[in-house]
Structures are given as structure tokens and as C-alpha cells.
Scaffold this motif. Structure first.
Motif, PDB file in Angstrom:
ATOM      1  N   SER A  32     -43.042  -4.161  -7.577  1.00 60.99           N
ATOM      2  CA  SER A  32     -43.728  -4.582  -8.811  1.00 60.99           C
ATOM      3  C   SER A  32     -44.589  -5.809  -8.591  1.00 60.99           C
ATOM      4  O   SER A  32     -45.707  -5.897  -9.113  1.00 60.99           O
ATOM      5  N   VAL A  33     -44.083  -6.778  -7.836  1.00 61.81           N
ATOM      6  CA  VAL A  33     -44.844  -7.993  -7.568  1.00 61.81           C
ATOM      7  C   VAL A  33     -46.102  -7.664  -6.769  1.00 61.81           C
ATOM      8  O   VAL A  33     -47.192  -8.156  -7.071  1.00 61.81           O
ATOM      9  N   GLN A  53     -52.039  -6.763  -6.579  1.00 65.25           N
ATOM     10  CA  GLN A  53     -53.179  -5.876  -6.331  1.00 65.25           C
ATOM     11  C   GLN A  53     -54.019  -5.712  -7.596  1.00 65.25           C
ATOM     12  O   GLN A  53     -55.253  -5.741  -7.548  1.00 65.25           O
ATOM     13  N   ALA A  54     -53.367  -5.557  -8.738  1.00 61.33           N
ATOM     14  CA  ALA A  54     -54.097  -5.410 -10.001  1.00 61.33           C
ATOM     15  C   ALA A  54     -54.899  -6.662 -10.322  1.00 61.33           C
ATOM     16  O   ALA A  54     -56.030  -6.575 -10.820  1.00 61.33           O
ATOM     17  N   ILE A  55     -54.338  -7.825 -10.037  1.00 63.45           N
ATOM     18  CA  ILE A  55     -55.062  -9.083 -10.269  1.00 63.45           C
ATOM     19  C   ILE A  55     -56.260  -9.174  -9.329  1.00 63.45           C
ATOM     20  O   ILE A  55     -57.372  -9.514  -9.754  1.00 63.45           O
ATOM     21  N   LEU A  56     -56.061  -8.864  -8.046  1.00 66.90           N
ATOM     22  CA  LEU A  56     -57.155  -8.930  -7.076  1.00 66.90           C
ATOM     23  C   LEU A  56     -58.282  -7.958  -7.420  1.00 66.90           C
ATOM     24  O   LEU A  56     -59.456  -8.259  -7.192  1.00 66.90           O
ATOM     25  N   GLU A  57     -57.929  -6.808  -7.996  1.00 69.29           N
ATOM     26  CA  GLU A  57     -58.931  -5.812  -8.383  1.00 69.29           C
ATOM     27  C   GLU A  57     -59.492  -6.066  -9.782  1.00 69.29           C
ATOM     28  O   GLU A  57     -60.254  -5.264 -10.289  1.00 69.29           O
ATOM     29  N   LYS A  58     -59.086  -7.182 -10.391  1.00 70.37           N
ATOM     30  CA  LYS A  58     -59.533  -7.587 -11.724  1.00 70.37           C
ATOM     31  C   LYS A  58     -59.218  -6.541 -12.807  1.00 70.37           C
ATOM     32  O   LYS A  58     -59.938  -6.390 -13.776  1.00 70.37           O
ATOM     33  N   ARG A  59     -58.103  -5.833 -12.612  1.00 72.03           N
ATOM     34  CA  ARG A  59     -57.617  -4.916 -13.644  1.00 72.03           C
ATOM     35  C   ARG A  59     -56.760  -5.655 -14.667  1.00 72.03           C
ATOM     36  O   ARG A  59     -56.472  -5.137 -15.731  1.00 72.03           O
ATOM     37  N   ILE A  60     -56.337  -6.864 -14.312  1.00 74.06           N
ATOM     38  CA  ILE A  60     -55.601  -7.730 -15.227  1.00 74.06           C
ATOM     39  C   ILE A  60     -56.370  -9.032 -15.311  1.00 74.06           C
ATOM     40  O   ILE A  60     -56.656  -9.668 -14.300  1.00 74.06           O
ATOM     41  N   LEU A  61     -56.709  -9.406 -16.517  1.00 72.30           N
ATOM     42  CA  LEU A  61     -57.468 -10.632 -16.730  1.00 72.30           C
ATOM     43  C   LEU A  61     -56.663 -11.596 -17.580  1.00 72.30           C
ATOM     44  O   LEU A  61     -55.964 -11.194 -18.504  1.00 72.30           O
ATOM     45  N   HIS A  62     -56.788 -12.871 -17.313  1.00 71.06           N
ATOM     46  CA  HIS A  62     -56.108 -13.936 -18.046  1.00 71.06           C
ATOM     47  C   HIS A  62     -57.005 -14.373 -19.200  1.00 71.06           C
ATOM     48  O   HIS A  62     -58.167 -14.671 -19.002  1.00 71.06           O
TER      49      HIS A  62
END
Length: 105
Positions: free
Chosen positions: A64-65, A70-79
Motif C-alpha cells: 500500500s505504501v 507511485q500515485a503521488i509521483l504520477e500526480k494521481r493524488i494531489l494535496h
């Protein structure tokens, strides 16, 4: 997060809140650390709530981590700039074991 008086977790309030959430939302399951909340999980299971165990080990956290990273690096999750999220993210560190499995610390 709810702060209750005293120096220990008020398990009755926690269990009541979980039961309330399960009645008012589409909760599919509740995840517990099997070492610290086993009795509460068993009580909830006896009341028809599916409870899953999540040991606090590298083996269980690592997939999960790594998927989150990977999702953060691919910008699929944004802050969105939320200050509480920023505090939480800034205060977590990853602990890596000898076989490159990671878990938050």
C-alpha cells in the motif's frame, strides 16, 4: 479525531461511534490492529460488522505504501493544501527493512 477525558482511550465511545458510522454510511469493513483492539473487533463482528486485521508490520504495509508513493509521483493524488494533512504527511517517516519492505513510522 475525538478527544475524550482521561488518560486512556474510551473504548465504549469508540465502539459506539463505529456502530453509528456503519448504520449511517456504506461501511464495507473496519480495519484493526490485531494486537491492540482484538476484543473490540470481535464485539463488532458479533454485531454483524466485518472486521479485517492489519498487523503493523512491514509485510502488510509495504504494498500500500509503495502504491501510494507511485500515485503521488504520477500526480494521481494531489494535496489540496489542508493544514492537518500537511502536518500528518510531514511527520511520517518510512522505515525500511532488510528486504526493502516499508511501513510508516
Amino acid at each position: 479525531m475525538t478527544i475524550t477525558p482521561g488518560e486512556t482511550i474510551d473504548e465504549r465511545k469508540v465502539k459506539a461511534w463505529i456502530q453509528h458510522l456503519c448504520k449511517t454510511n456504506k461501511v464495507r469493513s473496519v480495519v484493526f490492529d490485531p494486537n491492540s483492539a482484538y476484543v473490540m473487533a470481535k464485539d463488532l463482528e458479533d454485531n454483524g460488522i466485518e472486521c479485517l486485521r492489519q498487523p503493523q508490520t512491514h509485510k502488510f504495509y509495504s504494498p500500500s505504501v509503495k502504491a501510494l508513493e507511485q500515485a503521488i509521483l504520477e500526480k494521481r493524488i494531489l494535496h489540496d493544501g489542508n493544514s492537518w494533512l500537511r502536518y500528518c504527511v510531514n511527520n511520517v517517516r518510512l522505515d525500511e527493512n532488510a528486504v526493502s519492505e516499508v511501513r510508516p513510522r
